[in-house]
Design an enzyme around this catalytic site. Structure first.
Site, PDB file in Angstrom:
ATOM      1  N   CYS A  39       0.872  -1.168   0.000  1.00  0.00           N
ATOM      2  CA  CYS A  39       0.000   0.000   0.000  1.00  0.00           C
ATOM      3  C   CYS A  39       0.908   1.216   0.000  1.00  0.00           C
ATOM      4  O   CYS A  39       2.124   1.100   0.134  1.00  0.00           O
ATOM      5  CB  CYS A  39      -0.891   0.037   1.243  1.00  0.00           C
ATOM      6  SG  CYS A  39      -2.045  -1.343   1.392  1.00  0.00           S
ATOM      7  N   GLY A  88      -0.644   0.504  -4.927  1.00  0.00           N
ATOM      8  CA  GLY A  88      -1.968  -0.030  -4.629  1.00  0.00           C
ATOM      9  C   GLY A  88      -2.990   0.560  -5.568  1.00  0.00           C
ATOM     10  O   GLY A  88      -3.158   1.778  -5.600  1.00  0.00           O
ATOM     11  N   ASN A  95       0.559   1.224   5.976  1.00  0.00           N
ATOM     12  CA  ASN A  95       1.241   0.389   4.991  1.00  0.00           C
ATOM     13  C   ASN A  95       1.964  -0.715   5.758  1.00  0.00           C
ATOM     14  O   ASN A  95       2.806  -0.428   6.599  1.00  0.00           O
ATOM     15  CB  ASN A  95       2.243   1.228   4.183  1.00  0.00           C
ATOM     16  CG  ASN A  95       3.163   0.392   3.313  1.00  0.00           C
ATOM     17  OD1 ASN A  95       4.293   0.763   3.065  1.00  0.00           O
ATOM     18  ND2 ASN A  95       2.689  -0.742   2.849  1.00  0.00           N
TER      19      ASN A  95
END
Length: 488
Positions: A19, A45, A120
């Site tokens: 992410c 992402g 993340n």
């Protein structure tokens, strides 16, 4: 032989970027800056994205499925996110699955005010903690591991929010880079091993945090430094910046796959240009595994820098023997098998006029399941290549990641099931070689890998996981017990 080989889907057989997070405090157009920063992190992402802002009185949020440009498509939408502070997130689901309820940043109203969090990474004991919290009466609104941190903050008995936050992080294991917001401050932090990346910069007096330096470049921010492993940086509304280091210092273990594949090549990671590191990996690969050939051909786009390095080191000419169509959407926006293998989204084709009759060295960043590598080799042969040699700019990926990367279960990883020669036969290449893990360390850091204390997280290659894996251990124990019960 297919004289007109179909376009190939090369994204369905890649490790998924985890992410990306971005945050800014002290800028009157915080949401617009955040949206621009998320654009630069889109490669990390592509399933969903979101932004939360604070205008001095209340929080505003917008989240959606799809790309940043789809969710935040006009200025009117951004005007719904007022304030001088905002954070954002781009997501590919690892823990929790798809769905709008798991799109970050997550936000909750706690006893001492609003709290938002963008994460993340992956909490490797999230299911264990979640079960404990549910038994105590917690009600979860998502299936994301990130929400566990919110509940731990909410239930901590420490007096200040910062102390509650630290208390919560002491209970989690795994990897995290976090950007959090409260009515009074923005908090950015990185796990004690620094597995996931996080950097800090400035736009004038505004402070900016991002997963990669390229996001700072795109929004016009100057890069100041990386957030240190285990560091918590607190930025108050008046601009005061305070650094806290509440955790016992440990040897840093940043994810080495950031250098191999995840980060954009125009970013800096662990103090080095990602592009230069990838070229160095390619050069190391040429030193370790040379072969007589006519052309070095990258698998676009991730194999390009390593292929340049291989070519420069070996003296074999670099050519674009595979052409990518940039007008086809990336195929892992929706990570279902149907979407991955959809013929509509296939987007690579062999450059027949270039490769016909040639001995080709194909350079890719990794082999995961091996099905895509097999198709690429087949595509080169169908285009008339006389020999196809496959070179991989990372060691064999033989272990799953539990720190925020969506890897297949280990039984589906080609390197977990086969030795080198059977792998070569599977992909039907004339030869196959991977860069050694020692060579990878030399290329990305100019260091020798310590067998007792590796300087990077390389668990996907070595199986040497730097943290406890509580959820995995408990799941394995349950499965073993079920198997025993069936036999009994």
């Amino acid at each position: 032989m297919n004289l007109t080989h179909p376009f190939l889907d090369l994204d369905g057989d890649k490790l998924r970027e985890e992410c990306g997070v971005f945050g800014v405090i002290g800028n009157p157009e915080a949401a617009a800056v955040t949206a621009l920063g998320l654009h630069a992190l889109q490669h990390r992402g592509q399933e969903a994205c979101g932004i939360v802002s604070w205008d001095g009185h209340e929080f505003f949020a917008r989240r959606g499925l799809g790309h940043v440009a789809q969710v935040f498509s006009d200025q009117v939408m951004l005007s719904e996110l007022p304030g001088h502070m905002a954070s954002g997130h781009v997501r590919y689901s690892t823990t929790g699955g798809q769905g709008l309820r798991n799109v970050q940043p997550l936000h909750a109203d706690l006893a001492r005010g609003g709290f938002s969090i963008a994460h993340n990474g992956n909490i490797s004991n999230a299911m264990h903690l979640r079960q404990e919290l549910v038994e105590k009466g917690a009600i979860f609104q998502s299936s994301s591991d990130t929400e566990v941190i919110i509940h731990l903050v909410a239930t901590s008995r420490y007096p200040t929010l910062l102390d509650r936050f630290v208390d919560a992080l002491r209970m989690v294991e795994g990897a995290y880079s976090l950007i959090c917001m409260t009515p009074k401050r923005m908090i950015a932090c990185r796990d004690p091993l620094g597995i996931r990346p996080l950097v800090m910069g400035r736009i004038g007096d505004a402070v900016v945090f991002a997963s990669e330096t390229v996001a700072l470049d795109v929004v016009g921010a100057t890069f100041e430094r990386e957030i240190e492993p285990g560091e918590i940086v607190e930025v108050r509304q008046d601009g005061r910046v305070t650094s806290h280091r509440p955790f016992t210092p440990q040897g840093a273990r940043p994810c080495i796959f950031e250098h191999v594949y995840f980060s954009r090549p125009d970013s800096l990671f662990a103090g080095r240009s990602v592009y230069e590191a990838r070229k160095a990996i390619g050069a190391q690969l040429a030193i370790e595994s040379p072969v007589e050939a006519d052309l070095v051909v990258p698998v676009p786009d991730s194999g390009v820098p390593a292929a340049i390095g291989y070519s420069q080191q070996s003296g074999v000419p670099f050519e674009l023997g595979i052409i990518r169509s940039h007008y086809v959407g990336r195929t892992f926006i929706q990570p279902s098998d149907g979407a991955r293998h959809s013929g509509v989204k296939r987007k690579h084709n062999a450059n027949r006029a270039l490769v016909e009759g040639k001995r080709i060295v194909l350079i890719d960043d990794s082999i995961v399941r091996g099905t895509t590598s097999m198709k690429i080799v087949e595509m080169m042969r169908d285009a008339g290549a006389s020999e196809v040699h496959f070179r991989v700019a990372s060691p064999p990926t033989a272990h799953s990641c539990f720190y925020g990367v969506d890897t297949p279960e280990r039984s589906k990883l080609l390197a977990a099931r086969m030795e080198l020669e059977p792998m070569r036969e599977f992909i039907k290449a004339d030869s196959l070689a991977f860069v050694s893990i020692e060579g990878l360390y030399r290329a990305v850091g100019g260091i020798e890998r310590s067998a007792t204390a590796p300087q990077f997280c390389d668990a996907c290659f070595s199986g040497d996981y730097p943290t406890s894996l509580t959820d995995l251990a408990q799941r394995t124990q349950r499965e073993s017990q079920l198997s025993f019960d069936k036999v009994a």
